[in-house]
Design a protein around this motif. Structure first.
Motif, PDB file in Angstrom:
ATOM      1  N   ARG A   1       0.828  -1.210   0.000  1.00  9.58           N
ATOM      2  CA  ARG A   1       0.000   0.000   0.000  1.00  9.58           C
ATOM      3  C   ARG A   1       0.863   1.262   0.000  1.00  9.58           C
ATOM      4  O   ARG A   1       0.546   2.248  -0.683  1.00  9.58           O
ATOM      5  N   ALA A   2       1.956   1.230   0.762  1.00  7.75           N
ATOM      6  CA  ALA A   2       2.848   2.392   0.809  1.00  7.75           C
ATOM      7  C   ALA A   2       3.510   2.619  -0.551  1.00  7.75           C
ATOM      8  O   ALA A   2       3.645   3.758  -1.011  1.00  7.75           O
ATOM      9  N   LEU A   3       3.913   1.529  -1.191  1.00  6.59           N
ATOM     10  CA  LEU A   3       4.574   1.646  -2.483  1.00  6.59           C
ATOM     11  C   LEU A   3       3.589   2.129  -3.546  1.00  6.59           C
ATOM     12  O   LEU A   3       3.939   2.917  -4.425  1.00  6.59           O
ATOM     13  N   TYR A   4       2.344   1.681  -3.461  1.00  2.00           N
ATOM     14  CA  TYR A   4       1.313   2.144  -4.402  1.00  2.00           C
ATOM     15  C   TYR A   4       1.113   3.655  -4.270  1.00  2.00           C
ATOM     16  O   TYR A   4       1.025   4.374  -5.273  1.00  2.00           O
ATOM     17  N   ALA A   5       1.040   4.130  -3.034  1.00  4.43           N
ATOM     18  CA  ALA A   5       0.849   5.570  -2.799  1.00  4.43           C
ATOM     19  C   ALA A   5       2.000   6.375  -3.391  1.00  4.43           C
ATOM     20  O   ALA A   5       1.796   7.438  -3.990  1.00  4.43           O
ATOM     21  N   LEU A   6       3.212   5.862  -3.249  1.00  5.66           N
ATOM     22  CA  LEU A   6       4.367   6.533  -3.831  1.00  5.66           C
ATOM     23  C   LEU A   6       4.279   6.517  -5.352  1.00  5.66           C
ATOM     24  O   LEU A   6       4.574   7.529  -6.010  1.00  5.66           O
ATOM     25  N   GLY A   7       3.872   5.387  -5.922  1.00  3.86           N
ATOM     26  CA  GLY A   7       3.752   5.287  -7.375  1.00  3.86           C
ATOM     27  C   GLY A   7       2.736   6.269  -7.932  1.00  3.86           C
ATOM     28  O   GLY A   7       2.962   6.892  -8.978  1.00  3.86           O
ATOM     29  N   GLU A   8       1.619   6.417  -7.239  1.00  3.52           N
ATOM     30  CA  GLU A   8       0.598   7.372  -7.677  1.00  3.52           C
ATOM     31  C   GLU A   8       1.141   8.794  -7.645  1.00  3.52           C
ATOM     32  O   GLU A   8       0.916   9.594  -8.560  1.00  3.52           O
ATOM     33  N   LYS A   9       1.878   9.101  -6.578  1.00  5.68           N
ATOM     34  CA  LYS A   9       2.472  10.437  -6.458  1.00  5.68           C
ATOM     35  C   LYS A   9       3.473  10.688  -7.578  1.00  5.68           C
ATOM     36  O   LYS A   9       3.490  11.772  -8.177  1.00  5.68           O
ATOM     37  N   LEU A  10       4.297   9.701  -7.862  1.00  4.21           N
ATOM     38  CA  LEU A  10       5.305   9.856  -8.911  1.00  4.21           C
ATOM     39  C   LEU A  10       4.662   9.989 -10.295  1.00  4.21           C
ATOM     40  O   LEU A  10       5.163  10.720 -11.153  1.00  4.21           O
ATOM     41  N   PHE A  11       3.561   9.282 -10.515  1.00  2.18           N
ATOM     42  CA  PHE A  11       2.904   9.332 -11.825  1.00  2.18           C
ATOM     43  C   PHE A  11       2.408  10.742 -12.145  1.00  2.18           C
ATOM     44  O   PHE A  11       2.499  11.203 -13.285  1.00  2.18           O
ATOM     45  N   TYR A  12       1.889  11.412 -11.151  1.00  3.95           N
ATOM     46  CA  TYR A  12       1.321  12.740 -11.376  1.00  3.95           C
ATOM     47  C   TYR A  12       2.311  13.881 -11.101  1.00  3.95           C
ATOM     48  O   TYR A  12       2.015  15.046 -11.383  1.00  3.95           O
ATOM     49  N   ALA A  13       3.476  13.559 -10.555  1.00  3.71           N
ATOM     50  CA  ALA A  13       4.453  14.597 -10.231  1.00  3.71           C
ATOM     51  C   ALA A  13       5.083  15.188 -11.484  1.00  3.71           C
ATOM     52  O   ALA A  13       5.303  14.495 -12.477  1.00  3.71           O
ATOM     53  N   ARG A  14       5.372  16.464 -11.443  1.00  8.88           N
ATOM     54  CA  ARG A  14       6.105  17.140 -12.513  1.00  8.88           C
ATOM     55  C   ARG A  14       7.506  17.432 -11.992  1.00  8.88           C
ATOM     56  O   ARG A  14       7.670  17.981 -10.913  1.00  8.88           O
ATOM     57  N   SER A  15       8.515  17.074 -12.789  1.00 12.21           N
ATOM     58  CA  SER A  15       9.884  17.266 -12.323  1.00 12.21           C
ATOM     59  C   SER A  15      10.826  17.302 -13.514  1.00 12.21           C
ATOM     60  O   SER A  15      10.399  17.250 -14.668  1.00 12.21           O
ATOM     61  N   GLY A  16      12.119  17.382 -13.227  1.00 11.75           N
ATOM     62  CA  GLY A  16      13.110  17.381 -14.291  1.00 11.75           C
ATOM     63  C   GLY A  16      13.271  18.735 -14.941  1.00 11.75           C
ATOM     64  O   GLY A  16      12.595  19.707 -14.614  1.00 11.75           O
TER      65      GLY A  16
ATOM     66  N   ILE B   1       7.850  18.247 -16.446  1.00 12.79           N
ATOM     67  CA  ILE B   1       6.737  17.419 -16.881  1.00 12.79           C
ATOM     68  C   ILE B   1       6.846  16.062 -16.184  1.00 12.79           C
ATOM     69  O   ILE B   1       7.830  15.778 -15.512  1.00 12.79           O
ATOM     70  N   GLY B   2       5.850  15.232 -16.342  1.00 12.18           N
ATOM     71  CA  GLY B   2       5.860  13.920 -15.720  1.00 12.18           C
ATOM     72  C   GLY B   2       5.058  12.921 -16.524  1.00 12.18           C
ATOM     73  O   GLY B   2       4.628  13.206 -17.647  1.00 12.18           O
ATOM     74  N   CYS B   3       4.830  11.759 -15.951  1.00 19.06           N
ATOM     75  CA  CYS B   3       4.103  10.694 -16.656  1.00 19.06           C
ATOM     76  C   CYS B   3       2.734  11.179 -17.137  1.00 19.06           C
ATOM     77  O   CYS B   3       2.344  10.972 -18.286  1.00 19.06           O
ATOM     78  N   ALA B   4       1.990  11.813 -16.237  1.00 19.39           N
ATOM     79  CA  ALA B   4       0.640  12.251 -16.567  1.00 19.39           C
ATOM     80  C   ALA B   4       0.624  13.324 -17.649  1.00 19.39           C
ATOM     81  O   ALA B   4      -0.352  13.443 -18.398  1.00 19.39           O
ATOM     82  N   THR B   5       1.698  14.094 -17.752  1.00 19.17           N
ATOM     83  CA  THR B   5       1.756  15.153 -18.768  1.00 19.17           C
ATOM     84  C   THR B   5       1.612  14.550 -20.159  1.00 19.17           C
ATOM     85  O   THR B   5       0.835  15.031 -20.987  1.00 19.17           O
ATOM     86  N   CYS B   6       2.363  13.484 -20.420  1.00 18.52           N
ATOM     87  CA  CYS B   6       2.306  12.839 -21.736  1.00 18.52           C
ATOM     88  C   CYS B   6       1.080  11.961 -21.889  1.00 18.52           C
ATOM     89  O   CYS B   6       0.388  12.000 -22.900  1.00 18.52           O
TER      90      CYS B   6
END
Length: 255
Positions: A144-159, A163-168
């Motif tokens: 559950r903790a890893l899923y929450a992190l994955g969701e955060k990373l998917f929508y995060a903008r960085s670099g 931009i991030g996963c959700a951007t594309c």
């Protein structure tokens, strides 16, 4: 002409013509079968099977490994990953579990584990889940903790490009050729079963770990290390959101 040269040429032609990437992949697959008589995915699966049956320093083979359904049981196992394993006390995806087996069961030192062999083994093991449904759970706190992190990373903008996963895959999906839409990535039409796969555009064999690392590179973000937490978190997030999807073909044949 080498396969990868042919693939790059055809991929560029498809891009120029606005061809649906999935339909183009099907067409290239048929063309390759007609010209070569065998697909690269089949060759890699064969290599993976040989590696699976190869004895390691301990004298054991991968048949002594448990991928979640018992020692040596491969049917449907990859479709249930990532998951928490009691013997390691952590969540592992297919790639990571293979490394665990190579080191803990077969007796290889970590530095002796070759990435290309891990990929070949992943191709072989994943092939045993073709026709099975994705069944990923969130039963343990670690999952559950890893899923929450994955969701955060998917929508995060960085670099560098912010931009991030959700951007594309959500915001600009209809404006960038070849990018899978939200439904394909998060499972609304249950079709997130593209990896592991052979990419005919560059003649490479990739698991989802390779795909995620490449995506990070595309957005100008430092690529996470193989088998690292960010990659595993994104995998778990994506896989869980595709529960119920039927694996039509693993390994796949994609652009």
């Amino acid at each position: 002409m080498r396969v990868w040269v042919w693939g790059v040429f055809l991929a560029l032609m498809a891009f120029a013509q606005g061809t649906d990437p999935r339909e183009e992949a099907k067409r290239q697959k048929e063309l390759l079968l007609q010209t070569a008589g065998i697909l690269p995915t089949e060759l890699v699966v064969q290599q993976g099977e040989e590696l699976f049956n190869r004895k390691g320093p301990s004298g054991k083979t991968m048949a002594e490994c448990d991928f979640g359904l018992g020692k040596g049981v491969l049917e449907g196992a990859a479709a249930r990953l990532p998951r928490y394993f009691l013997d390691t006390g952590r969540v592992e995806d297919l790639d990571g579990r293979i490394v665990t087996c190579l080191t803990r069961v077969l007796g290889y030192k970590p530095q002796e584990v070759k990435r290309q062999e891990v990929v070949a083994l992943a191709f072989y093991i994943a092939s045993k889940s073709t026709g099975h449904k994705i069944q990923v759970r969130l039963l343990f706190p670690e999952e559950r903790a890893l899923y929450a992190l994955g969701e955060k990373l998917f929508y995060a903008r960085s670099g560098q490009r912010d931009i991030g996963c959700a951007t594309c895959h959500i915001t600009y999906v209809k404006r960038r050729a070849g990018v899978l839409p939200y439904a394909d990535v998060l499972g609304e039409d249950k079709s997130w079963t593209h990896w592991p796969a052979y990419r005919y555009s560059n003649d490479q064999i990739w698991t989802m770990q390779d795909r995620i690392r490449a995506c990070y590179g595309n957005i100008g973000h430092p690529q996470p290390n193989f088998y690292s937490t960010p990659i595993l978190a994104l995998e778990l997030f994506l896989a869980y959101n595709n529960n119920g999807a039927v694996v039509e073909e693993w390994p796949a044949f994609v652009r």
